[in-house]
Design a protein around this motif. Structure first.
Motif, mmCIF file in Angstrom:
data_model
loop_
_atom_site.group_PDB
_atom_site.id
_atom_site.type_symbol
_atom_site.label_atom_id
_atom_site.label_comp_id
_atom_site.label_asym_id
_atom_site.label_seq_id
_atom_site.Cartn_x
_atom_site.Cartn_y
_atom_site.Cartn_z
ATOM 1 N N PHE A 170 0.813 -1.216 0.000
ATOM 2 C CA PHE A 170 0.000 0.000 0.000
ATOM 3 C C PHE A 170 0.852 1.274 0.000
ATOM 4 O O PHE A 170 0.743 2.114 -0.887
ATOM 5 C CB PHE A 170 -0.924 -0.022 1.218
ATOM 6 C CG PHE A 170 -1.981 1.032 1.195
ATOM 7 C CD1 PHE A 170 -3.135 0.841 0.465
ATOM 8 C CD2 PHE A 170 -1.813 2.220 1.879
ATOM 9 C CE1 PHE A 170 -4.115 1.814 0.435
ATOM 10 C CE2 PHE A 170 -2.793 3.196 1.854
ATOM 11 C CZ PHE A 170 -3.941 2.991 1.130
ATOM 12 N N PHE A 171 1.722 1.402 0.994
ATOM 13 C CA PHE A 171 2.467 2.661 1.090
ATOM 14 C C PHE A 171 3.629 2.711 0.102
ATOM 15 O O PHE A 171 4.032 3.789 -0.334
ATOM 16 C CB PHE A 171 2.924 2.902 2.532
ATOM 17 C CG PHE A 171 1.797 3.335 3.426
ATOM 18 C CD1 PHE A 171 1.295 4.626 3.356
ATOM 19 C CD2 PHE A 171 1.206 2.456 4.309
ATOM 20 C CE1 PHE A 171 0.245 5.022 4.156
ATOM 21 C CE2 PHE A 171 0.153 2.853 5.122
ATOM 22 C CZ PHE A 171 -0.332 4.134 5.034
ATOM 23 N N ALA A 172 4.186 1.551 -0.257
ATOM 24 C CA ALA A 172 5.250 1.553 -1.265
ATOM 25 C C ALA A 172 4.684 1.994 -2.613
ATOM 26 O O ALA A 172 5.305 2.755 -3.345
ATOM 27 C CB ALA A 172 5.871 0.171 -1.380
ATOM 28 N N ASP A 173 3.486 1.553 -2.924
ATOM 29 C CA ASP A 173 2.802 1.970 -4.143
ATOM 30 C C ASP A 173 2.567 3.480 -4.119
ATOM 31 O O ASP A 173 2.780 4.177 -5.103
ATOM 32 C CB ASP A 173 1.482 1.210 -4.236
ATOM 33 C CG ASP A 173 0.765 1.448 -5.535
ATOM 34 O OD1 ASP A 173 1.186 0.861 -6.528
ATOM 35 O OD2 ASP A 173 -0.216 2.211 -5.544
ATOM 36 N N PHE B 10 15.806 -3.704 -1.841
ATOM 37 C CA PHE B 10 14.542 -3.894 -1.131
ATOM 38 C C PHE B 10 13.877 -5.202 -1.540
ATOM 39 O O PHE B 10 13.236 -5.859 -0.740
ATOM 40 C CB PHE B 10 13.581 -2.741 -1.425
ATOM 41 C CG PHE B 10 14.070 -1.408 -0.968
ATOM 42 C CD1 PHE B 10 14.280 -1.161 0.378
ATOM 43 C CD2 PHE B 10 14.315 -0.401 -1.859
ATOM 44 C CE1 PHE B 10 14.726 0.067 0.811
ATOM 45 C CE2 PHE B 10 14.769 0.836 -1.441
ATOM 46 C CZ PHE B 10 14.978 1.072 -0.100
ATOM 47 N N VAL B 11 14.039 -5.542 -2.833
ATOM 48 C CA VAL B 11 13.363 -6.724 -3.350
ATOM 49 C C VAL B 11 13.898 -7.984 -2.690
ATOM 50 O O VAL B 11 13.150 -8.826 -2.201
ATOM 51 C CB VAL B 11 13.585 -6.817 -4.872
ATOM 52 C CG1 VAL B 11 12.960 -8.066 -5.420
ATOM 53 C CG2 VAL B 11 13.022 -5.603 -5.548
ATOM 54 N N VAL B 12 15.227 -8.099 -2.656
ATOM 55 C CA VAL B 12 15.845 -9.297 -2.084
ATOM 56 C C VAL B 12 15.393 -9.455 -0.639
ATOM 57 O O VAL B 12 15.102 -10.557 -0.174
ATOM 58 C CB VAL B 12 17.377 -9.191 -2.185
ATOM 59 C CG1 VAL B 12 18.025 -10.390 -1.548
ATOM 60 C CG2 VAL B 12 17.789 -9.072 -3.629
ATOM 61 N N LEU C 257 5.444 -5.654 -3.784
ATOM 62 C CA LEU C 257 6.716 -4.935 -3.640
ATOM 63 C C LEU C 257 7.729 -5.456 -4.656
ATOM 64 O O LEU C 257 8.412 -4.690 -5.343
ATOM 65 C CB LEU C 257 7.261 -5.111 -2.225
ATOM 66 C CG LEU C 257 8.547 -4.343 -1.913
ATOM 67 C CD1 LEU C 257 8.259 -2.861 -1.764
ATOM 68 C CD2 LEU C 257 9.212 -4.864 -0.653
ATOM 69 N N HIS C 258 7.795 -6.764 -4.741
ATOM 70 C CA HIS C 258 8.744 -7.401 -5.658
ATOM 71 C C HIS C 258 8.482 -6.973 -7.104
ATOM 72 O O HIS C 258 9.395 -6.568 -7.817
ATOM 73 C CB HIS C 258 8.616 -8.926 -5.501
ATOM 74 C CG HIS C 258 9.239 -9.716 -6.596
ATOM 75 N ND1 HIS C 258 10.543 -10.125 -6.552
ATOM 76 C CD2 HIS C 258 8.738 -10.165 -7.765
ATOM 77 C CE1 HIS C 258 10.816 -10.786 -7.652
ATOM 78 N NE2 HIS C 258 9.751 -10.845 -8.411
ATOM 79 N N VAL C 259 7.232 -7.030 -7.517
ATOM 80 C CA VAL C 259 6.908 -6.690 -8.902
ATOM 81 C C VAL C 259 7.124 -5.198 -9.158
ATOM 82 O O VAL C 259 7.687 -4.801 -10.177
ATOM 83 C CB VAL C 259 5.466 -7.133 -9.234
ATOM 84 C CG1 VAL C 259 5.006 -6.543 -10.547
ATOM 85 C CG2 VAL C 259 5.396 -8.646 -9.287
ATOM 86 N N MET C 260 6.717 -4.371 -8.190
ATOM 87 C CA MET C 260 6.908 -2.927 -8.356
ATOM 88 C C MET C 260 8.371 -2.575 -8.557
ATOM 89 O O MET C 260 8.725 -1.753 -9.385
ATOM 90 C CB MET C 260 6.431 -2.212 -7.098
ATOM 91 C CG MET C 260 5.062 -1.650 -7.180
ATOM 92 S SD MET C 260 4.787 -0.526 -5.820
ATOM 93 C CE MET C 260 4.694 -1.616 -4.439
ATOM 94 N N THR D 22 -2.585 -4.685 -6.131
ATOM 95 C CA THR D 22 -2.294 -3.651 -7.125
ATOM 96 C C THR D 22 -3.482 -2.723 -7.319
ATOM 97 O O THR D 22 -3.332 -1.502 -7.341
ATOM 98 C CB THR D 22 -1.926 -4.311 -8.468
ATOM 99 O OG1 THR D 22 -0.893 -5.255 -8.232
ATOM 100 C CG2 THR D 22 -1.451 -3.290 -9.459
ATOM 101 N N TRP D 23 -4.666 -3.302 -7.421
ATOM 102 C CA TRP D 23 -5.844 -2.449 -7.636
ATOM 103 C C TRP D 23 -6.136 -1.583 -6.413
ATOM 104 O O TRP D 23 -6.586 -0.442 -6.554
ATOM 105 C CB TRP D 23 -7.060 -3.293 -8.012
ATOM 106 C CG TRP D 23 -7.171 -3.481 -9.503
ATOM 107 C CD1 TRP D 23 -7.003 -4.637 -10.194
ATOM 108 C CD2 TRP D 23 -7.469 -2.471 -10.481
ATOM 109 N NE1 TRP D 23 -7.158 -4.416 -11.541
ATOM 110 C CE2 TRP D 23 -7.451 -3.093 -11.748
ATOM 111 C CE3 TRP D 23 -7.727 -1.104 -10.418
ATOM 112 C CZ2 TRP D 23 -7.701 -2.401 -12.936
ATOM 113 C CZ3 TRP D 23 -7.968 -0.415 -11.603
ATOM 114 C CH2 TRP D 23 -7.957 -1.056 -12.830
#
Lengths: 297, 285, 165, 414
Positions: free
Chosen positions: A125-128, A222-224, B62-65, B123-124
């Motif tokens: 949510f907040f990362a988006d 961040f992904v790893v 997070l991974h996909v973003m 995502t949505w």
């Protein structure tokens, strides 16, 4: 049909129950939801109106104030909670009754559910929101209305519950005290390392890149660390393996009856009442207090 | 292992329960859980489902973003060369690991679907709450891609073939390959041509141009810059096939990572720490 | 202006405070001045409209009793009467002869009189000592807790041993 | 409804707080070398600062690419002309660079030359929006021009962006077109996934299945019926995937791929080098907020020239005794970027043709500090840059670049 499958249990009539106190769990989930939504509403109210320029007085007033409050409060709350868990630890963890141990496994699961819930708000949510915020302004300082919530509020909150679940398990549950759960450690430490990884991120932004490609290799640290979420599967396996040993002990005098009558939700909720709480931690019998043979033997 | 004796004793002789066990009574009885225990087991199921949905909603999104987010976030990044290639390669990782965890330990052929569903919903939620309500970008600019078609096919391969290697080869390839057609069906209207300032543009280009993003100058897009007339100009199908090829290896790699993550290893704890909880040091007198 | 914590607010206007001691260092100071001696204090107007308003400045020793008068008083070490600053910046050249606590007062006269006060320390190196003191408190608290836990632990371990006899 | 409540609350709080908007967007976080030595904007003009939703306005101006381009900034090999706004509060209609359409990026702009931009914009989100022209350079990011507040009035929901496709389809609103189609597909996929998941989640899950599997009774967990269901679902999925694709291809036969590629554009004709400026010494008085330059100016033209303006990083120091320089200030130019006391010159008489004169120039204002343009003490490359605008008596304007090393100094203590 079940009678055929379970001939031994056909004539037993009492169904064994034990209390799981889920009031605190429910309260935490509700409180966290409110907290996260309030943080988002704060962004809505003051993101554009006060948060576009880190050098402006209004930014200082609305955003830096929040930053200066949230950091000590959230980390302080974490340290207090972990200390509390440690100070109220089980000082003779090997003599815990099977029933209490089983209950504690349920509480550990609840800790992990709350931890997962926090990871959702942070990682999704907040990362988006951070991604889209970068499309509204030039890159400012590392402190923006989205970073102040994402990095300095939601991350301390999930650390609170991640580290909390680890301390809870180690101070309450024999297996997690005798040995350190490798996957539990990975699941907690990985996301924790996101915070130090910020250093790499900002170093990169200081020297390489003023434009925002969100999927830039600079962000892959961040992904790893996010992959460490998978390690909770290992904790799940540790829990079910111990369940296999505990459940026959707890439910040994149990009854047959139609399993389709089971209503775990109603059952669990009924056990949140004050009467149930008074009954909690009451040992079933003295003879029940015997050391549990664990896997490490 | 004496404590598991009771539960093991409850194992019934093999009987043909196929087609009958609609509500799972047989599974419960064979598992040795008493009715009381089954109720708590169901509560445990609910907690686990809640944890899985939230943590993987967060972690996969997070991974996909952060690996391929830009192609997912903007309609004017959804080209024929890179989008059908990089998206499935990144999107298959967590679903493959989840498949391994759920299949090997619990024989549940739902891992990939769980991952792709959690991702699409997360995502949505973000598109609505952040892109639209906060910053006011129109939904058309941020319409995401989905991996559900591929994930479902991957789970189906697993339940039919019941083998990780064949699931990688067939299911993994299908995951990568159907990404393009299944998403093109949804996004086809955005590639209608328009004329703008005397130049041709697709609607997607126009959407990205009309609603400005401060940090997304046009050149930043990593998209097709020109193609040779290979394969009858079927650029996107070539990309789809290449994506399928990479997904085969990605699936196997992440399947193994999922197995690694689900091991129940305990490392030795420090004697000092154990002593705080009343466990006496084994070395002491 | 880099790490901007040095803002003053007068009425609804903001100013920005910077201190320099060019004889000893090239650093910028925010509020507290590390050494006694010649000092330049600069106040920059963040709000454009402040440039049309007369501003007066008074620097004085903080003797505890005073309530904040912006007039030139015996404890003042520097007083600049009301004046407009179209460049948006006030440069104050001042010599602090004694270490101690000082108070700065900026008054603006836009119809009514509004005063902002900013206390600051000169020549105390105070913040470093404060930091060390805090570190000391934290470290001793941590050690104390650890020792206490160890002792409690020892008691707990002895108890079952005693009951077994 | 919730959205309205939130917006209402935000407006109330902002009103109570009585906050004055300062410059926005964080351009002040950009380093001085990015702002004083790369792109110098001039003649920036906003055709309107009060517009309604769906009303158009134009943002025009010119910029010079400085020759003393800093090492840390990628040369302008790939450039995009853009505007910076707080989110999509405006819609972009058309943009031009030297008359060329600027929807796509440009290749290889030339240093030391001037370019002219024109943007046609449209109000979208009601409220006060701070809008800048900007030049994005690949590898370095957006370099922004002067920002102006544009007030957009009206109702947010009344905004629409109609467009007609080359296939003849009239689209009502670009913000919503095709959305229902895409969301419909996503919902269909979610429905299939939900059916598959509930088929499994309804059964006993974690613990019982694991226990049963430990006992080797996999046959209880995956039945033939389940495999059959799997085959049926995969058939459904394949039909949806390829059926959907075939249908979409039939429905939209004339689709085009995303358009990309760089355009090339010639710079504006070079203005004759009538004035040559050499910076002999440059100092910045740190506590005095004052830049002092000793320059040697040679007039190589045929008309006498007067110094009218020093501009850098969109901040303008004007020679207030020269009417033609004052007349060059556009009324729409942001006031807080014009130094109140202007430029101080050691000699104010026009420089005659052929004459070389030493002129000391002093530009003093708090704006140096407030715009964070003078962190020379912390820079690895302590240089400054700017444009000097000179005017002939006939009104002709000569734009000359100046720049060089600068030394930070402290006022001598008496």
């Amino acid at each position: 049909m079940s009678g055929d499958a379970l001939p031994r249990m056909a004539n037993v009539t009492v169904i064994k129950t034990f209390d799981i106190h889920c009031g605190l769990f429910a309260f935490t989930m509700v409180a966290l939801t409110i907290l996260y939504i309030s943080a988002r509403l704060y962004q809505q109210a003051f993101g554009f109106s006060m948060g576009l320029d880190a050098n402006s007085p209004e930014f200082d007033r609305y955003w830096m104030t929040l930053f200066r409050i949230e950091l000590p409060v959230l980390y302080g709350a974490g340290v207090l909670c972990w200390s509390y868990l440690f100070l109220t630890r089980d000082r003779s963890i090997e003599t815990v009754t099977p029933e209490t141990e089983l209950r504690r496994y349920f509480y550990l699961t609840m800790w992990l559910v709350v931890y997962s819930f926090c990871i959702f708000w942070t990682g999704s949510f907040f990362a988006d929101g951070d991604g889209v915020w970068h499309q509204t302004t030039l890159r400012d300082t590392p402190l923006t209305p989205s970073h102040i919530i994402l990095f300095y509020a939601t991350i301390p909150i999930y650390l609170f519950f991640g580290v909390g679940s680890f301390v809870y398990a180690m101070t309450r549950i024999p297996a997690f005290c005798r040995g350190v759960s490798l996957m539990h450690a990975i699941a907690v430490v990985g996301p924790f390392l996101i915070l130090p990884n910020l250093g790499f991120n900002e170093w990169g932004h200081a020297y390489w890149l003023t434009e925002e490609i969100f999927s830039h290799p600079l962000h892959w640290g961040f992904v790893v660390l996010g992959w460490c979420a998978l390690a909770l599967a290992g904790v799940l396996m540790q829990i079910v393996e111990r369940f296999r040993e505990l459940i026959p002990l707890v439910f040994k005098q149990d009854a047959a009856g139609s399993p389709t009558d089971a209503n775990p939700f109603r059952d669990a909720w009924e056990k949140c009442g004050p009467e149930a709480q008074r009954q909690r931690y009451k040992p079933t019998s003295v003879s029940g207090r015997r050391p549990i043979s664990g896997k490490s033997k | 292992m004496t404590s598991t004796a009771d539960i093991d004793a409850a194992a019934s002789p093999r009987e043909n329960t196929r087609f009958k066990d609609k509500k799972g009574e047989t599974v419960i009885s064979v598992s040795g859980l008493t009715p009381g225990a089954a109720r708590y087991s169901r509560l445990f199921d609910v907690l686990v489902v809640a944890a899985v949905v939230t943590i993987f909603g967060g972690a996969i999104h997070l991974h996909v973003m952060l690996t391929v987010g830009d192609w997912d976030m903007y309609v004017d990044w959804k080209d024929r060369q890179y989008w059908p290639l990089v998206m499935p390669v990144s999107m298959i990782m967590f679903p493959a690991a989840l498949q391994a965890i759920f299949w090997v330990n619990f024989r549940l052929p739902i891992g990939a679907t769980v991952g792709a569903t959690a991702l699409l919903i997360a995502t949505w939620i973000g598109r609505y709450a952040n892109w639209w309500i906060w910053t006011g970008f129109p939904f058309t600019e941020g319409v995401p891609s989905q991996a559900l078609a591929g994930a479902l096919l991957m789970d189906m391969t697993l339940i039919v073939l019941r083998n990780s290697l064949f699931t990688s080869i067939i299911g993994g390839f299908a995951f990568g390959f159907v990404f393009w057609p299944s998403n093109y069906s949804a996004l086809a209207p955005f590639y209608l041509p328009v004329e703008h300032q005397g130049m041709v543009a697709s609607l997607a280009d126009m959407i990205g141009y009309t609603f400005p993003r401060s940090n997304m100058p046009e050149y930043l897009r990593i998209i097709e810059r020109g193609t040779l007339r290979t394969f009858g100009s079927s650029v996107s199908w070539v990309s789809a096939a290449f994506a399928g090829f990479i997904c085969i290896f990605m699936h196997q790699l992440w399947w193994r990572l999922g197995l690694f993550a689900s091991q129940a290893t305990f490392l030795k704890n420090s004697d000092v720490v154990k002593s705080f909880m009343g466990i006496k040091s084994s070395v002491a007198s | 202006m880099e790490a901007d914590q040095c803002k003053l607010k007068v009425d609804s206007y903001f100013m920005h405070f910077t201190g320099y001691q060019p004889q000893s260092s090239r650093a910028e100071f925010c509020e507290d001045i590390p050494e006694v001696g010649r000092t330049i204090i600069v106040l920059d107007f963040v709000d454009q409209s402040l440039r049309d308003i007369p501003v007066s400045v008074n620097l004085a020793r903080d003797d505890g009793a005073r309530t904040g008068d912006t007039m030139n008083t015996p404890s003042s070490i520097l007083y600049i009467p009301p004046k407009k600053y179209p460049n948006g910046t006030i440069k104050i050249d001042v010599n602090f002869e004694q270490a101690g606590r000082y108070i700065g007062m900026v008054a603006i006269e836009n119809g009514e009189r509004n005063v902002a006060k900013f206390p600051f320390d000169v020549g105390r190196g105070w913040s470093l000592i404060r930091l060390l003191a805090w570190c000391l408190v934290l470290v001793s608290a941590a050690i104390g807790t650890f020792l206490w836990a160890l002792r409690r632990n020892a008691i707990a371990q002895n108890l079952p041993a005693a009951s077994e006899k | 409804m919730l959205l309205k409540l939130i917006k209402f609350a935000a407006v109330c709080v902002a009103f109570i707080a009585g906050v004055s908007h300062a410059a926005a967007h964080g351009e002040r976080a950009q380093e001085p070398y990015l702002r004083t030595r790369t792109v110098q904007f001039y003649d920036v003009h906003f055709s309107k600062t009060e517009v309604k939703v769906n009303e158009r306005f134009e943002l025009t101006g010119k910029f010079r690419l400085m020759q003393d381009w800093p090492d840390a900034v990628t040369p302008p090999d790939i450039v995009f002309v853009s505007s910076i706004s707080p989110g999509p509060t405006i819609a972009r209609i058309e943009t031009y660079l030297n008359g060329w359409p600027a929807r796509q990026s440009f290749a290889r702009l030339e240093l030391g030359r001037d370019y002219e931009f024109r943007m046609v914009l449209e109000g979208r989100t009601p409220g006060s929006s701070h809008i800048h022209p900007s030049i994005s350079i690949k590898g370095s990011g957006p370099l922004v021009g002067p920002g102006q507040w544009v007030n957009i009035s009206g109702e947010a929901h009344s905004f629409a962006f109609p467009i007609k496709t080359m296939t003849g389809l009239q689209i009502e609103d670009l913000q919503t077109f095709g959305l229902a189609h895409a969301v419909g597909w996503h919902l269909a996929w979610l429905a299939v996934a939900a059916a598959w998941l509930s088929f499994w989640l309804a059964r006993p899950l974690i613990l019982p299945r694991w226990l049963v599997l430990q006992k080797g009774r996999e046959d209880l967990l995956i039945s033939l019926r389940d495999t059959g269901a799997g085959i049926i679902v995969s058939a459904i999925v394949l039909v949806m995937v390829f059926g959907g694709y075939v249908r979409a291809s039939a429905e939209y036969p004339y689709n085009v791929p995303l358009q990309s590629g760089l355009n090339r554009v010639a710079p504006l004709p070079a203005s004759p080098a009538y004035a040559e400026i050499k910076v002999i010494s440059a100092t910045y008085d740190v506590p005095g907020r004052s830049m002092r330059l000793a320059t040697q100016i040679t007039n190589k033209g045929s008309e006498p020239l007067s110094i009218g303006e020093l501009t850098t990083a969109n901040i303008r120091f004007l020679n207030q005794s020269l009417p033609v320089a004052m007349a060059n200030v556009d009324p729409s130019y942001p006031r807080d970027l014009i130094a109140r006391t202007g430029l101080k010159l050691s000699s104010d008489t026009p420089i005659n043709p052929g004459e070389t004169r030493e002129v000391r120039v002093e530009a003093t204002d708090a704006v140096w500090e407030l715009e964070r343009l003078v962190s020379f003490l912390t820079d690895v490359d302590s240089k400054f840059g700017g444009l000097l605008l000179l005017y002939a008596p006939n009104g002709e304007r000569v734009i000359a670049e100046m720049g060089g090393p600068i030394v930070p100094v402290f006022t001598e203590l008496k």
